[in-house]
Scaffold this motif. Structure first.
Motif, PDB file in Angstrom:
ATOM      1  N   LEU A  13      -4.571  -3.130   3.924  1.00  0.00           N
ATOM      2  CA  LEU A  13      -4.080  -1.881   3.346  1.00  0.00           C
ATOM      3  C   LEU A  13      -4.694  -1.680   1.985  1.00  0.00           C
ATOM      4  N   LYS A  14      -5.146  -0.410   1.897  1.00  0.00           N
ATOM      5  CA  LYS A  14      -5.911  -0.217   0.745  1.00  0.00           C
ATOM      6  C   LYS A  14      -5.541   1.245   0.146  1.00  0.00           C
ATOM      7  N   ASN A  15      -4.818   0.961  -0.934  1.00  0.00           N
ATOM      8  CA  ASN A  15      -4.342   1.991  -1.775  1.00  0.00           C
ATOM      9  C   ASN A  15      -3.630   3.042  -0.948  1.00  0.00           C
ATOM     10  N   GLY A  64      -5.094   4.708   4.423  1.00  0.00           N
ATOM     11  CA  GLY A  64      -5.470   3.573   3.609  1.00  0.00           C
ATOM     12  C   GLY A  64      -5.141   2.261   4.701  1.00  0.00           C
ATOM     13  N   VAL A  65      -4.435   2.639   5.754  1.00  0.00           N
ATOM     14  CA  VAL A  65      -3.847   1.432   6.748  1.00  0.00           C
ATOM     15  C   VAL A  65      -5.109   1.432   7.643  1.00  0.00           C
ATOM     16  N   ILE A  75       0.173   0.379  -2.200  1.00  0.00           N
ATOM     17  CA  ILE A  75       0.216  -1.147  -1.442  1.00  0.00           C
ATOM     18  C   ILE A  75      -1.253  -1.462  -1.277  1.00  0.00           C
ATOM     19  N   ASN A  76      -1.662  -2.594  -1.611  1.00  0.00           N
ATOM     20  CA  ASN A  76      -2.864  -3.199  -1.340  1.00  0.00           C
ATOM     21  C   ASN A  76      -2.930  -4.692  -1.156  1.00  0.00           C
ATOM     22  N   VAL A  85       6.149   1.278   6.144  1.00  0.00           N
ATOM     23  CA  VAL A  85       4.908   2.169   6.078  1.00  0.00           C
ATOM     24  C   VAL A  85       4.575   2.722   7.426  1.00  0.00           C
ATOM     25  N   PRO A  86       4.636   3.996   7.546  1.00  0.00           N
ATOM     26  CA  PRO A  86       4.110   4.440   8.748  1.00  0.00           C
ATOM     27  C   PRO A  86       2.554   3.949   9.306  1.00  0.00           C
ATOM     28  N   LYS A  87       2.479   3.618  10.263  1.00  0.00           N
ATOM     29  CA  LYS A  87       0.898   2.955  10.553  1.00  0.00           C
ATOM     30  C   LYS A  87      -0.042   3.920  10.347  1.00  0.00           C
TER      31      LYS A  87
END
Length: 167
Positions: free
Chosen positions: A130-132, A106-107, A61-62, A100-102
C-alpha cells in the motif's frame, strides 16, 4: 468473507453497509482482511507499522500486508485494512480500520504466499503493498483509535472459520 460481513454489520455506518455489506451478502463481490505484516510480530496489532494518516478529507495509507486472505482473487473488491492512526496513543488505541477498494491507486499485489508449503488455488494469501493509497475519511470503519477492539471482534469468528477450513 463471513467475518468481514459480521464486522461491517456491527461497525459500519449505513452508507458503508449499502456500499459494501449488501454486495457481499448478495455474493456479488468478495473482501479481504489485511492485518498481518511481514516485518513485525503482527499477531499483536500493537506492533503494526502500516500508517493511516489524515490529509484533509482523505486518509493516506502506507505499508505492507501479507496473508491477506483472498485479496488476489478477481472477485475481491474490498480490503479491510488495519493500521496506525495515532502512534502516540496507548497501545490499544493506536490502530484504526479503514475500508479500501482494492482497485484504489497505490494498492499493488506482490505475490501469493504458501501456507504449509502449499499455494491454494481457491484460498489465496497474498502479500500486498500500500503506497500512498488515498481514501476518503468516510471510509474509516468505526471511530479512529478503535481498530484494536474492532479487529478483535472480527478475529474471533475468523479463527473459527480458518480452523473449519483446515479440517
Amino acid at each position: 468473507d463471513v467475518p468481514n460481513m459480521e464486522l461491517l454489520q456491527l461497525f459500519a455506518d449505513e452508507e458503508q453497509r449499502a456500499q459494501w455489506l449488501v454486495p457481499l451478502l448478495e455474493g456479488e463481490m468478495g473482501s479481504s482482511f489485511a492485518m498481518t505484516e511481514p516485518a513485525v510480530a503482527s499477531s499483536d496489532p500493537s506492533n503494526l507499522e502500516t500508517t493511516i494518516v489524515r490529509d484533509g478529507d482523505d486518509y493516506v495509507i502506507n505499508g505492507r500486508k501479507w496473508f491477506a486472505s483472498n485479496a488476489s482473487l478477481d472477485k475481491c473488491e474490498l480490503l479491510v485494512v488495519i493500521g496506525v492512526t495515532d502512534p502516540d496513543a496507548p497501545k490499544s488505541k493506536r490502530q484504526s480500520l479503514i475500508l479500501v477498494p482494492k482497485a484504489t491507486e497505490g494498492v499493488s499485489f506482490v505475490r501469493n504466499l504458501p501456507v504449509f508449503e502449499h499455494i491454494s488455488v481457491t484460498n489465496l494469501h497474498p502479500e500486498l503493498e500500500l503506497k500512498n493509497v488515498r481514501v476518503p475519511v468516510t471510509n474509516l470503519l468505526g471511530e479512529q483509535g478503535a481498530g484494536f477492539s474492532i479487529g478483535q471482534a472480527r478475529l474471533g469468528p475468523a479463527r473459527l472459520h480458518h480452523c473449519m477450513r483446515a479440517i
